[in-house]
Scaffold this active site. Sequence first.
Site, PDB file in Angstrom:
ATOM      1  N   LYS A 167      64.429  41.637  13.239  1.00 18.00           N
ATOM      2  CA  LYS A 167      63.593  41.993  11.828  1.00 18.00           C
ATOM      3  C   LYS A 167      64.099  41.896  10.697  1.00 18.00           C
ATOM      4  O   LYS A 167      63.539  41.632   9.809  1.00 18.00           O
ATOM      5  CB  LYS A 167      63.049  43.498  12.204  1.00 18.00           C
ATOM      6  CG  LYS A 167      62.141  43.605  13.465  1.00 18.00           C
ATOM      7  CD  LYS A 167      61.392  45.193  13.327  1.00 18.00           C
ATOM      8  CE  LYS A 167      60.499  45.231  14.516  1.00 18.00           C
ATOM      9  NZ  LYS A 167      60.020  46.417  14.764  1.00 18.00           N
TER      10      LYS A 167
ATOM     11  N   SER B  42      53.756  42.260  23.768  1.00 19.73           N
ATOM     12  CA  SER B  42      52.890  41.415  22.919  1.00 19.73           C
ATOM     13  C   SER B  42      51.780  40.384  23.477  1.00 19.73           C
ATOM     14  O   SER B  42      50.907  40.297  23.041  1.00 19.73           O
ATOM     15  CB  SER B  42      53.860  41.147  21.763  1.00 19.73           C
ATOM     16  OG  SER B  42      54.168  42.271  21.038  1.00 19.73           O
TER      17      SER B  42
ATOM     18  N   GLY C 171      64.793  60.956  12.455  1.00 17.87           N
ATOM     19  CA  GLY C 171      65.389  59.758  12.698  1.00 17.87           C
ATOM     20  C   GLY C 171      65.694  59.071  11.412  1.00 17.87           C
ATOM     21  O   GLY C 171      64.609  59.292  10.595  1.00 17.87           O
ATOM     22  N   ALA C 172      66.300  58.089  11.192  1.00 11.14           N
ATOM     23  CA  ALA C 172      66.562  57.548   9.807  1.00 11.14           C
ATOM     24  C   ALA C 172      67.096  56.249   9.928  1.00 11.14           C
ATOM     25  O   ALA C 172      67.710  55.494   9.287  1.00 11.14           O
ATOM     26  CB  ALA C 172      67.479  58.233   8.923  1.00 11.14           C
ATOM     27  N   GLY C 173      66.600  55.337  11.125  1.00  9.42           N
ATOM     28  CA  GLY C 173      66.948  53.887  11.292  1.00  9.42           C
ATOM     29  C   GLY C 173      65.641  53.202  10.717  1.00  9.42           C
ATOM     30  O   GLY C 173      64.957  53.562   9.977  1.00  9.42           O
TER      31      GLY C 173
ATOM     32  N   THR D 142      72.505  62.202  11.367  1.00 13.92           N
ATOM     33  CA  THR D 142      73.500  61.538  10.089  1.00 13.92           C
ATOM     34  C   THR D 142      72.822  61.908   8.860  1.00 13.92           C
ATOM     35  O   THR D 142      72.034  60.900   8.527  1.00 13.92           O
ATOM     36  CB  THR D 142      74.211  60.242  10.456  1.00 13.92           C
ATOM     37  OG1 THR D 142      74.383  59.980  11.601  1.00 13.92           O
ATOM     38  CG2 THR D 142      75.172  59.849   9.463  1.00 13.92           C
TER      39      THR D 142
ATOM     40  N   ASP E 274      54.341  47.804  11.218  1.00 14.06           N
ATOM     41  CA  ASP E 274      54.770  48.958  11.975  1.00 14.06           C
ATOM     42  C   ASP E 274      53.852  50.194  11.463  1.00 14.06           C
ATOM     43  O   ASP E 274      53.439  51.035  12.302  1.00 14.06           O
ATOM     44  CB  ASP E 274      55.866  49.264  12.199  1.00 14.06           C
ATOM     45  CG  ASP E 274      56.824  47.903  13.054  1.00 14.06           C
ATOM     46  OD1 ASP E 274      55.908  47.573  13.814  1.00 14.06           O
ATOM     47  OD2 ASP E 274      57.984  47.679  12.824  1.00 14.06           O
TER      48      ASP E 274
ATOM     49  N   ALA F  44      63.144  52.152  12.360  1.00 13.75           N
ATOM     50  CA  ALA F  44      61.759  52.557  12.602  1.00 13.75           C
ATOM     51  C   ALA F  44      61.372  53.758  11.832  1.00 13.75           C
ATOM     52  O   ALA F  44      59.815  53.694  11.251  1.00 13.75           O
ATOM     53  CB  ALA F  44      61.881  53.310  13.889  1.00 13.75           C
TER      54      ALA F  44
ATOM     55  N   TYR G 147      57.829  54.642  24.106  1.00  7.99           N
ATOM     56  CA  TYR G 147      56.839  54.967  25.270  1.00  7.99           C
ATOM     57  C   TYR G 147      57.613  54.634  26.745  1.00  7.99           C
ATOM     58  O   TYR G 147      58.522  53.803  26.439  1.00  7.99           O
ATOM     59  CB  TYR G 147      55.642  54.230  25.193  1.00  7.99           C
ATOM     60  CG  TYR G 147      55.673  52.656  25.156  1.00  7.99           C
ATOM     61  CD1 TYR G 147      55.764  52.029  24.164  1.00  7.99           C
ATOM     62  CD2 TYR G 147      55.570  52.036  26.501  1.00  7.99           C
ATOM     63  CE1 TYR G 147      56.025  50.600  24.014  1.00  7.99           C
ATOM     64  CE2 TYR G 147      55.728  50.884  26.471  1.00  7.99           C
ATOM     65  CZ  TYR G 147      55.921  49.835  25.557  1.00  7.99           C
ATOM     66  OH  TYR G 147      56.029  48.493  25.512  1.00  7.99           O
TER      67      TYR G 147
HETATM   68  P1  ATR Z   1      65.657  51.894  14.923  1.00 10.87           P
HETATM   69  O1  ATR Z   1      65.621  50.568  14.370  1.00 10.87           O
HETATM   70  O2  ATR Z   1      64.986  51.849  16.464  1.00 10.87           O
HETATM   71  O3  ATR Z   1      65.357  53.069  14.145  1.00 10.87           O
HETATM   72  P2  ATR Z   1      68.434  52.362  14.495  1.00 10.87           P
HETATM   73  O4  ATR Z   1      68.462  51.732  13.132  1.00 10.87           O
HETATM   74  O5  ATR Z   1      69.727  51.893  15.361  1.00 10.87           O
HETATM   75  O6  ATR Z   1      67.183  51.811  15.331  1.00 10.87           O
HETATM   76  O7  ATR Z   1      68.432  53.924  14.286  1.00 10.87           O
HETATM   77  C1  ATR Z   1      68.317  54.648  15.544  1.00 10.87           C
HETATM   78  C2  ATR Z   1      68.115  56.201  14.914  1.00 10.87           C
HETATM   79  O8  ATR Z   1      68.111  57.059  16.020  1.00 10.87           O
HETATM   80  C3  ATR Z   1      69.168  56.908  13.830  1.00 10.87           C
HETATM   81  O9  ATR Z   1      68.519  57.563  13.247  1.00 10.87           O
HETATM   82  C4  ATR Z   1      70.028  57.645  14.882  1.00 10.87           C
HETATM   83  O10 ATR Z   1      70.699  58.700  14.516  1.00 10.87           O
HETATM   84  P3  ATR Z   1      72.002  58.311  13.623  1.00 10.87           P
HETATM   85  O11 ATR Z   1      71.467  57.754  12.190  1.00 10.87           O
HETATM   86  O12 ATR Z   1      72.599  59.866  13.330  1.00 10.87           O
HETATM   87  O13 ATR Z   1      72.809  57.688  14.390  1.00 10.87           O
HETATM   88  C5  ATR Z   1      69.090  58.069  15.995  1.00 10.87           C
HETATM   89  N1  ATR Z   1      69.489  58.357  17.265  1.00 10.87           N
HETATM   90  C6  ATR Z   1      69.694  57.643  18.433  1.00 10.87           C
HETATM   91  N2  ATR Z   1      70.118  58.426  19.317  1.00 10.87           N
HETATM   92  C7  ATR Z   1      69.948  59.774  19.157  1.00 10.87           C
HETATM   93  C8  ATR Z   1      70.217  61.156  19.655  1.00 10.87           C
HETATM   94  N3  ATR Z   1      70.525  61.013  21.063  1.00 10.87           N
HETATM   95  N4  ATR Z   1      69.775  62.124  18.951  1.00 10.87           N
HETATM   96  C9  ATR Z   1      69.532  62.270  17.734  1.00 10.87           C
HETATM   97  N5  ATR Z   1      69.211  60.864  17.071  1.00 10.87           N
HETATM   98  C10 ATR Z   1      69.612  59.857  17.678  1.00 10.87           C
END
Ligand code: ATR
Length: 271
Positions: free
Chosen positions: A65, A16, A126-128, A152, A102, A130, A214
């Site tokens: 954040k 940044s 993904g469901a974190g 999950t 973002d 991001a 990246y």
């Molecule tokens: P961020 O803020 O970067 O999104 P986070 O809130 O910790 O970080 O979320 C990480 C995400 O990556 C989640 O969706 C996680 O899946 P789970 O909810 O099942 O834990 C996903 N993730 C991390 N490592 C993974 C892997 N090896 N394969 C698939 N999903 C993965």
Amino acid sequence: MDRYAVFGNPVGHSKSPLIHRCFAEQTAQQLSYDAILAPVDGFADSWQQFVAAGGRGANVTVPFKEVAFALAAKLSDRAKQAGAVNTLYLDDQGILCGDNTDGLGLVADLTRLGVKLGAAQLLLLGAGGASRGVVGPLLAAGVGHIHIANRTPEKAQAIAALFDSRVTASGFADIPQQPWLLVINATSSGLSQQRPDISASHLKSCELAYDMLYDKEPTAFLSWCQQQGVKQCADGLGMLVAQAAESFAIWRGVKPELEPVLEQLTALVKT
Ligand code: ATR
């Protein structure tokens, strides 16, 4: 001189400062931009010290954040939807405002890459944090259907429940067999050189595979997509520059050009 900074822990790796100094030069704005390592449990104190020393605004990265979200007195709708703040600033009355750029950054980068978002059937992995932060801006940009798939499934369903029927959710094994034109990896799997365990059949119609992470080399997800014959693959470097440009525009009222800064950053990261 107006002061800006990125707060994180760790923060030494952050691009940044480089990006915002390039923006300032490009737009002839007088400002300074530093990286500030805040203690993990001391973000609020760090921010107060920064403001007392002339700080006007900041970017916020991992792990702050959500704390920044709680600290801000005024939140944009985007920040509320994301449940996280990546951009802080003081308004004219000195009120601490929180925004999240973002999702706008992702939309801007996809547009730069030539994606017609209005037509896109989008598979979001993904469901974190991001993932949650980009759904609203993608819908606002005209995406008709977003399917969120996560290792999950409950976490994907919880995000989908925040939106209308344009957003659906499942585990990786239950992704509908549909022509996904755009597949976006928002998991952190790339940090451990892994990829989300989805069937290659979901890539059959994929015109662009995108990883929000990246690295110097293609992420594990993008390497796999290339092997599966996906024509266009892109990582999150463009999103990084574009979200920074949106923050800069909030602070300074002028939107910098992305391409020259992205070129410079690509040369730095990829060689
Ligand atoms: P961020 O803020 O970067 O999104 P986070 O809130 O910790 O970080 O979320 C990480 C995400 O990556 C989640 O969706 C996680 O899946 P789970 O909810 O099942 O834990 C996903 N993730 C991390 N490592 C993974 C892997 N090896 N394969 C698939 N999903 C993965």
